[in-house]
Design a protein around this motif. Structure first.
Motif, short mmCIF file in Angstrom:
data_model
loop_
_atom_site.label_atom_id
_atom_site.label_comp_id
_atom_site.label_asym_id
_atom_site.label_seq_id
_atom_site.Cartn_x
_atom_site.Cartn_y
_atom_site.Cartn_z
N PHE A 27 -4.82 -3.15 -3.71
CA PHE A 27 -4.21 -4.15 -2.85
C PHE A 27 -5.02 -4.31 -1.56
O PHE A 27 -5.30 -5.42 -1.12
CB PHE A 27 -2.76 -3.75 -2.53
N ILE A 28 -5.38 -3.19 -0.96
CA ILE A 28 -6.17 -3.23 0.28
C ILE A 28 -7.50 -3.93 0.05
O ILE A 28 -7.91 -4.79 0.83
CB ILE A 28 -6.39 -1.80 0.83
N LEU A 29 -8.18 -3.59 -1.04
CA LEU A 29 -9.47 -4.22 -1.35
C LEU A 29 -9.33 -5.73 -1.53
O LEU A 29 -10.21 -6.49 -1.14
CB LEU A 29 -10.08 -3.59 -2.60
N LYS A 30 -8.22 -6.17 -2.07
CA LYS A 30 -7.99 -7.59 -2.32
C LYS A 30 -7.63 -8.35 -1.04
O LYS A 30 -7.95 -9.53 -0.90
CB LYS A 30 -6.87 -7.76 -3.35
N HIS A 31 -6.96 -7.68 -0.09
CA HIS A 31 -6.42 -8.37 1.07
C HIS A 31 -7.04 -7.95 2.41
O HIS A 31 -6.51 -8.30 3.47
CB HIS A 31 -4.91 -8.18 1.12
N GLU A 32 -8.15 -7.23 2.38
CA GLU A 32 -8.75 -6.76 3.63
C GLU A 32 -9.48 -7.89 4.35
O GLU A 32 -9.96 -8.83 3.73
CB GLU A 32 -9.67 -5.58 3.38
N TYR A 85 -6.49 -3.59 9.12
CA TYR A 85 -7.63 -3.93 8.28
C TYR A 85 -7.31 -5.07 7.30
O TYR A 85 -8.18 -5.50 6.55
CB TYR A 85 -8.11 -2.71 7.49
N LEU A 86 -6.06 -5.52 7.30
CA LEU A 86 -5.62 -6.53 6.33
C LEU A 86 -5.52 -7.91 6.95
O LEU A 86 -5.33 -8.07 8.15
CB LEU A 86 -4.25 -6.13 5.76
N LYS A 87 -5.64 -8.91 6.09
CA LYS A 87 -5.47 -10.30 6.51
C LYS A 87 -3.99 -10.58 6.77
O LYS A 87 -3.12 -9.89 6.28
CB LYS A 87 -5.96 -11.25 5.40
N PHE A 88 -3.76 -11.65 7.53
CA PHE A 88 -2.41 -12.13 7.74
C PHE A 88 -1.85 -12.63 6.41
O PHE A 88 -2.61 -13.22 5.64
CB PHE A 88 -2.42 -13.26 8.79
N PRO A 89 -0.62 -12.41 6.04
CA PRO A 89 0.50 -11.90 6.82
C PRO A 89 0.65 -10.37 6.79
O PRO A 89 1.48 -9.82 7.50
CB PRO A 89 1.71 -12.56 6.17
N TYR A 90 -0.19 -9.69 6.01
CA TYR A 90 -0.04 -8.24 5.85
C TYR A 90 -0.34 -7.49 7.14
O TYR A 90 0.21 -6.43 7.39
CB TYR A 90 -0.92 -7.74 4.70
N SER A 91 -1.19 -8.06 7.96
CA SER A 91 -1.52 -7.42 9.24
C SER A 91 -0.32 -7.36 10.18
O SER A 91 -0.29 -6.55 11.10
CB SER A 91 -2.67 -8.16 9.92
N SER A 92 0.67 -8.18 9.94
CA SER A 92 1.86 -8.16 10.79
C SER A 92 2.77 -6.96 10.49
O SER A 92 3.76 -6.74 11.21
CB SER A 92 2.64 -9.47 10.67
N GLY A 93 2.43 -6.17 9.50
CA GLY A 93 3.21 -4.96 9.20
C GLY A 93 3.23 -3.98 10.35
O GLY A 93 4.14 -3.15 10.44
N LYS A 94 2.26 -4.09 11.24
CA LYS A 94 2.21 -3.17 12.38
C LYS A 94 3.44 -3.28 13.27
O LYS A 94 3.73 -2.38 14.05
CB LYS A 94 0.93 -3.38 13.19
N ILE A 95 4.19 -4.37 13.16
CA ILE A 95 5.42 -4.53 13.94
C ILE A 95 6.42 -3.41 13.62
O ILE A 95 7.26 -3.07 14.45
CB ILE A 95 6.06 -5.92 13.69
N LEU A 96 6.30 -2.81 12.46
CA LEU A 96 7.22 -1.73 12.07
C LEU A 96 7.02 -0.47 12.89
O LEU A 96 7.82 0.47 12.79
CB LEU A 96 7.10 -1.44 10.58
#
Length: 138
Positions: A27-32, A85-96
């Motif tokens: 998943f990381i490799l696909k969305h980084e 290290y991820l593209k949006f929207p996954y980078s917004s996970g840092k809000i947690l």
């Protein structure tokens, strides 16, 4: 001898026989965002060296570990730090990160403890494709 931290920064240490962990790496490799993150299975020679360098027993490690900016992140901290290290929207996970660490780590540890039962286990670590091999430390 080269500085191990400089040589391997940033690097994600993961359980190479865990199906959930391997799926997460894919998943990381696909969305980084870019390709500056390296990977090492905890069971690999490089993984064992890094764990030892950071004072961890490779046989007692039950967490994903991210080494970034000369710091070690484990459990939910590692997962949330990975979102940078991820593209949006996954980078917004840092809000947690606003969720208290004790609560985040409680759920992380529940999944980590049950990962083989829920997601299965491989007999050996995944073998990266030839084009991804340079991203994996051995």
């Amino acid at each position: 001898m080269r500085n191990l931290e400089q040589e391997c920064q940033p690097v994600l240490l993961f359980d190479g026989v865990c199906n959930l962990c391997n799926s997460s790496v894919k998943f990381i490799l696909k969305h980084e965002k870019n390709q500056n993150l390296k990977f090492a299975a905890i069971q690999s020679e490089a993984g064992e060296k890094l764990l030892t360098h950071y004072g961890r027993d490779p046989n007692q490690t039950n967490s994903v570990i991210l080494i970034s900016d000369n710091q070690e992140y484990t459990a939910s901290d590692a997962v949330l730090k990975l979102t940078q290290y991820l593209k949006f929207p996954y980078s917004s996970g840092k809000i947690l990160m606003v969720v208290p660490k004790t609560i985040r780590d409680f759920f992380y540890k529940m999944v980590a403890h049950n990962r083989y039962n829920w997601f299965g286990k491989r007999e050996s670590c995944m073998i990266p494709t030839p084009q991804l091999r340079k991203r994996f430390l051995e």
